[in-house]
Design an enzyme around this catalytic site. Structure first.
Site, mmCIF file in Angstrom:
data_model
loop_
_atom_site.group_PDB
_atom_site.id
_atom_site.type_symbol
_atom_site.label_atom_id
_atom_site.label_comp_id
_atom_site.label_asym_id
_atom_site.label_seq_id
_atom_site.Cartn_x
_atom_site.Cartn_y
_atom_site.Cartn_z
ATOM 1 N N TYR A 38 4.343 2.743 -7.035
ATOM 2 C CA TYR A 38 3.450 3.775 -6.513
ATOM 3 C C TYR A 38 2.846 3.266 -5.209
ATOM 4 O O TYR A 38 2.405 2.119 -5.134
ATOM 5 C CB TYR A 38 2.333 4.066 -7.523
ATOM 6 C CG TYR A 38 1.299 5.058 -7.030
ATOM 7 C CD1 TYR A 38 1.624 6.394 -6.848
ATOM 8 C CD2 TYR A 38 -0.016 4.655 -6.754
ATOM 9 C CE1 TYR A 38 0.670 7.309 -6.403
ATOM 10 C CE2 TYR A 38 -0.970 5.562 -6.315
ATOM 11 C CZ TYR A 38 -0.623 6.884 -6.142
ATOM 12 O OH TYR A 38 -1.569 7.786 -5.696
ATOM 13 N N ASP A 42 3.609 -3.661 -0.183
ATOM 14 C CA ASP A 42 2.416 -2.903 -0.543
ATOM 15 C C ASP A 42 1.598 -3.765 -1.507
ATOM 16 O O ASP A 42 1.868 -3.813 -2.706
ATOM 17 C CB ASP A 42 2.802 -1.562 -1.186
ATOM 18 C CG ASP A 42 1.567 -0.748 -1.566
ATOM 19 O OD1 ASP A 42 0.436 -1.245 -1.359
ATOM 20 O OD2 ASP A 42 1.737 0.382 -2.079
ATOM 21 N N LYS A 73 -8.043 -1.689 -2.545
ATOM 22 C CA LYS A 73 -8.688 -2.169 -3.775
ATOM 23 C C LYS A 73 -9.630 -3.373 -3.552
ATOM 24 O O LYS A 73 -10.743 -3.160 -3.070
ATOM 25 C CB LYS A 73 -7.633 -2.392 -4.853
ATOM 26 C CG LYS A 73 -6.946 -1.049 -5.182
ATOM 27 C CD LYS A 73 -6.075 -1.029 -6.407
ATOM 28 C CE LYS A 73 -5.718 0.397 -6.766
ATOM 29 N NZ LYS A 73 -4.337 0.784 -6.496
HETATM 30 C C1 LIG Z 1 -3.767 2.049 -5.783
HETATM 31 C C2 LIG Z 1 -2.543 1.872 -4.990
HETATM 32 C C3 LIG Z 1 -2.278 2.624 -3.835
HETATM 33 C C4 LIG Z 1 -3.139 3.784 -3.407
HETATM 34 O O1 LIG Z 1 -4.424 3.384 -3.076
HETATM 35 P P1 LIG Z 1 -5.587 4.498 -3.075
HETATM 36 O O2 LIG Z 1 -6.775 3.738 -2.559
HETATM 37 O O3 LIG Z 1 -5.713 4.971 -4.472
HETATM 38 O O4 LIG Z 1 -5.174 5.573 -2.142
HETATM 39 C C5 LIG Z 1 -1.165 2.313 -3.086
HETATM 40 N N1 LIG Z 1 -0.344 1.323 -3.454
HETATM 41 C C6 LIG Z 1 -0.556 0.591 -4.561
HETATM 42 C C7 LIG Z 1 0.389 -0.515 -4.916
HETATM 43 C C8 LIG Z 1 -1.640 0.848 -5.378
HETATM 44 O O5 LIG Z 1 -1.819 0.153 -6.501
#
Ligand SMILES: *Cc1c(COP(=O)(O)O)cnc(C)c1O
Length: 428
Positions: A143, A238, A266
């Site tokens: 994701y 990511d 995060k």
């Molecule tokens: C949480 C997450 C996102 C999205 O971040 P948001 O702050 O919720 O938009 C993108 N990539 C990864 C791997 C994530 O865990």
């Protein structure tokens, strides 16, 4: 007696679609009523009815120091008094950029945004602008936020470009996204052999935390680096979840791989909205105002959010922080595995840094297909038994869990005791 939680959820559903501001919060996967929280302190949370929980979600990762950390709270309170936002540069942003560059050296230049979604979406635009190519590769089960180009499910078979996995995404947008199998190096090699020179970027979670926790195979992740280098494709890690979570320098430090670009989120906001994307200077130089790739944000680099992040990152740099966090997380998963064995439940678990995966399967899954075969019903029952005992895990069999620096041995012991009971109830 109706609980306040119940009442809040019923009223919320009238005004907020599904009663929640992000879908997984709705408990659709596990059933039941989501918990409305009022307060947190360290590893503990209290809901609207005053019930206490040990928190293993930690706001999906950001609260690595635990809730309401006194120094983070104090730093935020102090900076708030100087205005909430300027929409102009501040020294705090420079401090954050210096710190990110020091701890994640592959990020030679960095730009701050306000969410992980913004970070990944912008990184892909930069990669396309830099390579002047359109096609991108992602992996099934990873994701990367909810940007259109990333909400794509796998086409059937190799080299079938994707279809949108969400309504509202034009097929034309999804048509440039190729979705491959995670940990399948053969598929990746075949794809690069055919169309490698047309691929702008490959984006992946270097440890996956969004289909539960999946570790990359060594040959997969190193092979990926080599293929991208060979074909001039931008490799984007990511690390929105893994950054400052699996190790101080993220998964790239853990595996000794230098991606071309990295996205963060995060933990770098410590609980306030901060994201970041960055990487090689020659790539980042295509960004406006230097180059032709546009990207902007009214609240990007917001002083309050950046302060929460900077203060959080001050603590994670303390010597031994990640060793302690990893040990505590491992104690938890080892305790759960032992409890399951004693109860005769098919269960496995693993951890990396302060992140963990729990699986109702005999061995830890290594692919999307394997995780899909885990016993979802068993997880859902386990989840509700644990919730009753005041243990708050992610409300889905496909989410990773998180431990914070404030989780104590007592927290772990209390969790394992509750798990023993939950596992024994599964057998009835
Ligand atoms: C949480 C997450 C996102 C999205 O971040 P948001 O702050 O919720 O938009 C993108 N990539 C990864 C791997 C994530 O865990």
């Amino acid at each position: 007696m109706t609980s306040l939680n119940q009442t809040l959820f019923e009223k919320s559903q009238q005004l907020i679609p599904g009663g929640v501001n992000s879908p997984v919060r709705a408990f659709r996967s596990v059933g039941g009523t989501p918990i409305f929280f009022k307060r947190g302190k360290g590893s503990r949370l209290w809901d609207a009815d005053g019930k206490e929980y040990i928190d293993y979600i930690n706001s999906w990762g950001p609260m690595i120091l635990g809730h309401a950390h006194p120094e983070v709270t104090k730093a935020v309170q102090e900076v708030v008094a100087n205005s909430l936002s300027f929409g102009a540069p501040t020294g705090l942003e420079l401090e954050m950029a210096e710190l990110i560059n020091k701890l994640v050296p592959s990020m030679e230049q960095v730009r701050l945004v306000s969410s992980g979604t913004e970070a990944t979406m912008s990184a892909i635009r930069v990669a396309r602008g830099f390579t002047k190519r359109n096609k991108i590769i992602k992996f099934e089960g990873c994701y990367h936020g909810h940007a259109d180009a990333l909400l794509v499910k796998a086409g059937s078979g190799l080299l079938t470009f994707g279809e949108p996995s969400s309504a509202g995404v034009p097929a034309e947008v999804a048509a440039h996204t190729l979705t491959l199998e995670y940990n399948n190096i053969q598929m990746l090699q075949d794809t690069f052999a055919k169309i490698g020179d047309e691929i702008a970027c490959v984006i992946l979670e270097p440890v996956v935390g969004n289909m539960n926790l999946i570790m990359p195979h060594k040959e997969f992740i190193h092979g990926l680096r080599d293929l991208c280098t060979k074909h001039g494709t931008v490799l984007i890690f990511d690390e929105v979840m893994t950054g400052f979570r699996v190790a101080l320098g993220g998964a790239q430090a853990l595996f000794g791989i230098k991606p071309d670009m990295t996205t963060l989120g995060k933990v770098i906001g410590g609980g306030l909205p901060v994201g970041a994307f960055g990487g090689r200077k020659d790539i980042m130089s295509v960004l406006a105002p230097l180059g032709p790739v546009y990207q902007a944000g009214t609240l990007s680099g917001n002083p309050v959010a950046v302060t929460a992040g900077l203060t959080t990152l001050k603590f994670v740099q303390e010597p031994g922080f990640y060793d302690r966090l990893a040990l505590q997380t491992k104690k938890l998963v080892d305790g759960l595995v032992l409890a399951a064995q004693q109860a005769g439940v098919a269960f496995s678990a693993q951890s990396v840094g302060g992140m963990f995966g729990l699986y109702f399967s005999k061995t830890c899954p290594t692919s999307y297909n394997e995780i899909m075969q885990a016993d979802k019903e068993a997880f859902n029952k386990f989840f509700h038994h644990m919730l009753d005992s005041g243990i708050y895990f992610g409300p889905s069999a496909f989410e990773a869990g998180f431990v914070s620096a404030s989780h104590t041995d007592d927290d772990v012991a209390q969790t394992v005791t509750a798990a023993k009971k939950a596992f024994s109830l599964l057998n009835q």
